[in-house]
Motif scaffolding. Structure first.
Motif, PDB file in Angstrom:
ATOM      1  N   THR A  40       0.827  -1.204   0.000  1.00 49.99           N
ATOM      2  CA  THR A  40       0.000   0.000   0.000  1.00 49.99           C
ATOM      3  C   THR A  40       0.861   1.254   0.000  1.00 49.99           C
ATOM      4  O   THR A  40       0.613   2.192  -0.763  1.00 49.99           O
ATOM      5  CB  THR A  40      -0.940   0.005   1.220  1.00 49.99           C
ATOM      6  N   ASP A  41       1.895   1.281   0.851  1.00 47.06           N
ATOM      7  CA  ASP A  41       2.785   2.437   0.899  1.00 47.06           C
ATOM      8  C   ASP A  41       3.565   2.585  -0.405  1.00 47.06           C
ATOM      9  O   ASP A  41       3.755   3.701  -0.901  1.00 47.06           O
ATOM     10  CB  ASP A  41       3.762   2.328   2.071  1.00 47.06           C
ATOM     11  N   LEU A  42       4.005   1.468  -0.979  1.00 51.91           N
ATOM     12  CA  LEU A  42       4.737   1.519  -2.242  1.00 51.91           C
ATOM     13  C   LEU A  42       3.859   2.065  -3.359  1.00 51.91           C
ATOM     14  O   LEU A  42       4.272   2.939  -4.120  1.00 51.91           O
ATOM     15  CB  LEU A  42       5.277   0.137  -2.610  1.00 51.91           C
ATOM     16  N   ASP A  43       2.623   1.566  -3.451  1.00 56.01           N
ATOM     17  CA  ASP A  43       1.704   2.068  -4.480  1.00 56.01           C
ATOM     18  C   ASP A  43       1.426   3.551  -4.298  1.00 56.01           C
ATOM     19  O   ASP A  43       1.391   4.314  -5.266  1.00 56.01           O
ATOM     20  CB  ASP A  43       0.387   1.293  -4.456  1.00 56.01           C
ATOM     21  N   SER A  44       1.250   3.979  -3.060  1.00 53.30           N
ATOM     22  CA  SER A  44       1.003   5.386  -2.776  1.00 53.30           C
ATOM     23  C   SER A  44       2.201   6.235  -3.189  1.00 53.30           C
ATOM     24  O   SER A  44       2.043   7.298  -3.808  1.00 53.30           O
ATOM     25  CB  SER A  44       0.708   5.570  -1.286  1.00 53.30           C
TER      26      SER A  44
END
Length: 140
Positions: A40-44
């Motif tokens: 999730t953090d990587l996609d964000s």
């Protein structure tokens, strides 16, 4: 492997980065923990690197170091301690310190050309990196 085993596999141990800069003691007490980002953090982070410009997407380097760092800095247990909203304040920190942390965060998260080459080199079947998230290092 069962469902719970798969879900529990995401628990990570942080990597300690020693930041050899004179202002480190004032900023961070001498050492910083960083972690591998969640999906999730990587996609964000990845989606935040681009801005709409008419019908095109354009790379937006605005505060990119701090935007990555806030997603990676964690406590000793690997829990994130900063929010995305902290990026503006972190961006005001010493640039030399941010450069060191940014490079470490990129390396740990496979966001460098070097990391991409390592993945490709370790592939036994000749495939390239499975994820499209490997980003080139940013130079200014």
């Amino acid at each position: 492997m069962d469902r719970q085993g798969f879900l529990d596999a995401g628990k990570r141990k942080p990597k300690v980065v020693e930041v050899p800069h004179p202002l480190v003691t004032d900023y961070y007490g001498g050492a910083v923990f960083i972690r591998v980002m969640s999906g999730t953090d990587l996609d964000s982070f990845e989606s935040g690197k681009f801005r709409q410009a008419g019908t095109d997407l354009k790379f937006d380097p605005t505060n990119v170091r701090a935007r990555l760092i806030v997603r990676c800095v964690c406590d000793a247990e690997g829990k994130r301690i900063l929010t995305d909203q902290d990026a503006a304040a972190v961006g005001q920190h010493d640039g030399a310190v941010l450069d060191i942390l940014f490079d470490e965060c990129q390396e740990l998260n496979g966001l460098t050309t070097k990391a991409e080459e390592a993945v490709r080199g370790n592939s036994s079947n000749g495939q390239t990196a499975a994820s499209g998230t490997v980003s080139p290092a940013i130079s200014e």
